[in-house]
Design an enzyme around this catalytic site. Structure first.
Site, PDB file in Angstrom:
ATOM      1  N   LYS A 183       0.850  -1.182   0.000  1.00 12.93           N
ATOM      2  CA  LYS A 183       0.000   0.000   0.000  1.00 12.93           C
ATOM      3  C   LYS A 183       0.889   1.237   0.000  1.00 12.93           C
ATOM      4  O   LYS A 183       1.485   1.590   1.015  1.00 12.93           O
ATOM      5  CB  LYS A 183      -0.935   0.051   1.212  1.00 12.93           C
ATOM      6  CG  LYS A 183      -2.026   1.137   1.049  1.00 12.93           C
ATOM      7  CD  LYS A 183      -2.517   1.698   2.353  1.00 12.93           C
ATOM      8  CE  LYS A 183      -1.620   2.760   2.919  1.00 12.93           C
ATOM      9  NZ  LYS A 183      -1.598   4.025   2.112  1.00 12.93           N
ATOM     10  N   GLU A 258      10.241   1.519  10.057  1.00 12.76           N
ATOM     11  CA  GLU A 258      11.316   2.482   9.775  1.00 12.76           C
ATOM     12  C   GLU A 258      10.665   3.851   9.815  1.00 12.76           C
ATOM     13  O   GLU A 258       9.902   4.212   8.922  1.00 12.76           O
ATOM     14  CB  GLU A 258      11.945   2.187   8.413  1.00 12.76           C
ATOM     15  CG  GLU A 258      13.316   2.835   8.230  1.00 12.76           C
ATOM     16  CD  GLU A 258      13.244   4.251   7.686  1.00 12.76           C
ATOM     17  OE1 GLU A 258      13.518   5.186   8.464  1.00 12.76           O
ATOM     18  OE2 GLU A 258      12.915   4.412   6.511  1.00 12.76           O
ATOM     19  N   CYS A 292      14.337  10.937   6.144  1.00 12.55           N
ATOM     20  CA  CYS A 292      14.408  10.629   7.580  1.00 12.55           C
ATOM     21  C   CYS A 292      15.835  10.633   8.112  1.00 12.55           C
ATOM     22  O   CYS A 292      16.048  10.783   9.311  1.00 12.55           O
ATOM     23  CB  CYS A 292      13.727   9.298   7.872  1.00 12.55           C
ATOM     24  SG  CYS A 292      14.379   7.919   6.910  1.00 12.55           S
ATOM     25  N   GLU A 391      11.316  16.560  14.488  1.00 10.95           N
ATOM     26  CA  GLU A 391      11.722  16.326  13.103  1.00 10.95           C
ATOM     27  C   GLU A 391      11.096  17.382  12.193  1.00 10.95           C
ATOM     28  O   GLU A 391       9.883  17.611  12.233  1.00 10.95           O
ATOM     29  CB  GLU A 391      11.275  14.935  12.652  1.00 10.95           C
ATOM     30  CG  GLU A 391      11.726  14.579  11.248  1.00 10.95           C
ATOM     31  CD  GLU A 391      11.297  13.178  10.832  1.00 10.95           C
ATOM     32  OE1 GLU A 391      12.015  12.556  10.032  1.00 10.95           O
ATOM     33  OE2 GLU A 391      10.244  12.714  11.303  1.00 10.95           O
TER      34      GLU A 391
END
Length: 488
Positions: A183, A258, A292, A391
């Site tokens: 997906k 992750e 990331c 972040e």
């Protein structure tokens, strides 16, 4: 530039790849995919239903016994074919990826190239799927530890690397004998759908790879909680990872996550400053910081702080922002939601007394439409401000001076994240201390970011569970079965 569309690959607007065929979604709902550069429509795709997810899982379950019975080398042969087809279609794939995601065309080419490299590494690992034989406690007995596939994998991917993340899930899953339902993120499904067509052309058997398109909190959540999926491999945000972790816990289902990062970038007074500056810019502004592993907070030894920042700001100010199909360094954000998030982060940093040292401003008609945010640099005196802890996932960076390596390590480790970190020093003792004392799954020493297919990409703390790439990543798609064989 004429960008090839899904239709050029024979894929209809409402179609999903299930059971080796392009089938109409059970839902009449459709989602329009827009180009982040100017908000122009790129394609219309299905918005999958729960029924679609059920069909995909059923197809994967039906296909798995025969696929698992194939030899690893037979499976590897088809993965090599898929990698070859990706290389043959690399430019159309890169153009489509840029159109749907806003990534620089040069960066999209890297994404596509990395996807075929990941698939080839997985295929090459077919000869290294090993078990163990141990002596038994009794006479005429051996203990066999086999590595066997889980069964059906649900692979859920993020919007920033559609091609590479597809390969990161599909390659290891398939070479180890699993089947998979993928997906993609609802904002960037087009490249993934075309990769499904390349799976069909490669001759991968019906039902081994299936692709459904839809919202994460409906279709994605259903795949996680579905009793027909045996392993979940997801790349995405910490928020989404937490929700998936909770859903999987209901069935004690293995989950590999992750997630996000807040990479510290440490530069000591003995470092090659020019090399460090170049790496800091590259590692921050690749895909505009929507990575990331990107440099997300800088800790600079006080002796070289000013020199480093002068050179860093000069390079940031020279970055060109604009149409990602042209010769620029930074393109648009994926959506207006991401733009607004960055605006709030900048406003919060100013409220917390961060000093704005560089901020570009848009000029010209190019930026009248689309989702734009320009490189922004802060200087801070505290590690407790939000800009050093949350972040950014965009072209915003903050730096602070530190007294020594001890302080840099302490500030770096003071984080909920633990994915990547950077260290620039010529002192081998500091490098070894980084190995022992810097609590991150991936450390770049005297170099910019960028993983290799045979490395291991893994995070600590809220940055994830499990890890991907290399031998250890492939092992994550197999579970162990122990056989006590008495042959008396």
């Amino acid at each position: 530039m004429t960008i090839q569309t899904m239709r050029d690959f024979g894929i209809g607007a409402g179609q999903l790849y299930i059971g080796g065929r392009w089938v109409e979604s059970a839902s009449s709902d459709r989602r329009e995919i827009h180009n982040p550069t100017d908000e122009s429509p790129v394609a219309t795709v299905a918005s999958s239903s729960i029924e679609d997810a059920d069909r995909a899982v059923a197809a994967a379950r039906k296909a798995q016994p025969a696929w698992g019975a194939a030899t690893p080398m037979e499976r590897a042969t088809l993965l090599h074919k898929l990698a070859g087809l990706i290389d043959e279609n690399a430019e159309p794939l890169a153009q489509l990826l840029t159109a749907e995601g806003g990534k620089l065309l040069s960066e999209s080419r890297i994404d596509v190239g990395f996807s075929s490299a990941l698939l080839r590494y997985a295929a090459e690992s077919a000869r290294r799927l090993q078990g163990e034989i141990l002596p038994g406690e009794g006479r005429d007995e051996q203990i066999w530890i086999q590595r066997v596939p889980y069964g059906v994998v649900a692979g859920i991917t993020a919007w920033n690397f559609p091609a590479a993340l597809f390969a990161r899930k599909v390659g290891p899953a398939l070479v180890t004998g699993n089947t998979i339902v993928v997906k993609p993120h609802e904002l960037t499904p087009l490249t993934t759908l075309v990769l499904g067509e390349l799976c069909r052309r490669a001759g991968i058997p019906d039902g081994v790879v299936n692709i459904v398109v839809g919202d994460g909190r409906t279709v994605g959540a259903h795949l996680v909680s579905h009793k027909g999926t045996d392993l979940i491999s997801m790349t995405g945000s910490v928020r989404a990872g937490g929700e998936i972790y909770a859903l999987g816990a209901e069935q004690i289902k293995p989950i590999r996550l992750e997630l996000g990062g807040k990479a510290p970038f440490i530069v000591m007074d003995d470092a090659d400053i020019d090399k460090a500056v170049e790496a800091a810019v590259t590692s921050k502004f690749f895909f505009g910081g929507s990575v990331c592993t990107c440099n997300d907070r800088m800790y600079l030894h006080r002796k070289i702080h000013d020199q480093f920042m002068d050179k860093f700001i000069a390079k940031v100010n020279a970055l060109k922002v604009g149409d990602p199909t042209t010769d620029v360094n930074v393109g648009p954000r994926i959506s207006n939601v991401e733009v607004e998030k960055l605006k709030k982060m900048v406003a919060r940093a100013l409220e917390q007394n961060a000093t704005l040292v560089s901020e570009a401003k848009p000029t010209g008609s190019t930026f009248e439409r689309g989702h734009w945010f320009f490189p922004t640099v802060f200087s801070v005196s505290s590690n407790d401000v939000d800009i050093m802890r949350e972040e950014t996932f965009g072209p915003v960076i903050a730096a602070m001076a530190v007294e020594d390596f001890d302080q840099a390590l302490a500030y770096a480790n003071d984080s909920e994240y633990g994915l990547s970190a950077y260290v620039f020093t010529r002192d081998n003792r500091k490098i070894m201390r980084s190995v022992n004392e810097l609590h991150f799954g991936e450390i770049y020493v005297n170099r910019p970011s960028g993983e290799s297919p045979h490395g291991f990409h893994t995070g600590y703390r809220k940055s994830g569970l499990g890890g991907e790439d290399g031998q250890h990543g492939i092992e994550g798609f197999m579970r162990k079965k122990t056989l006590y064989n008495n042959y008396a």
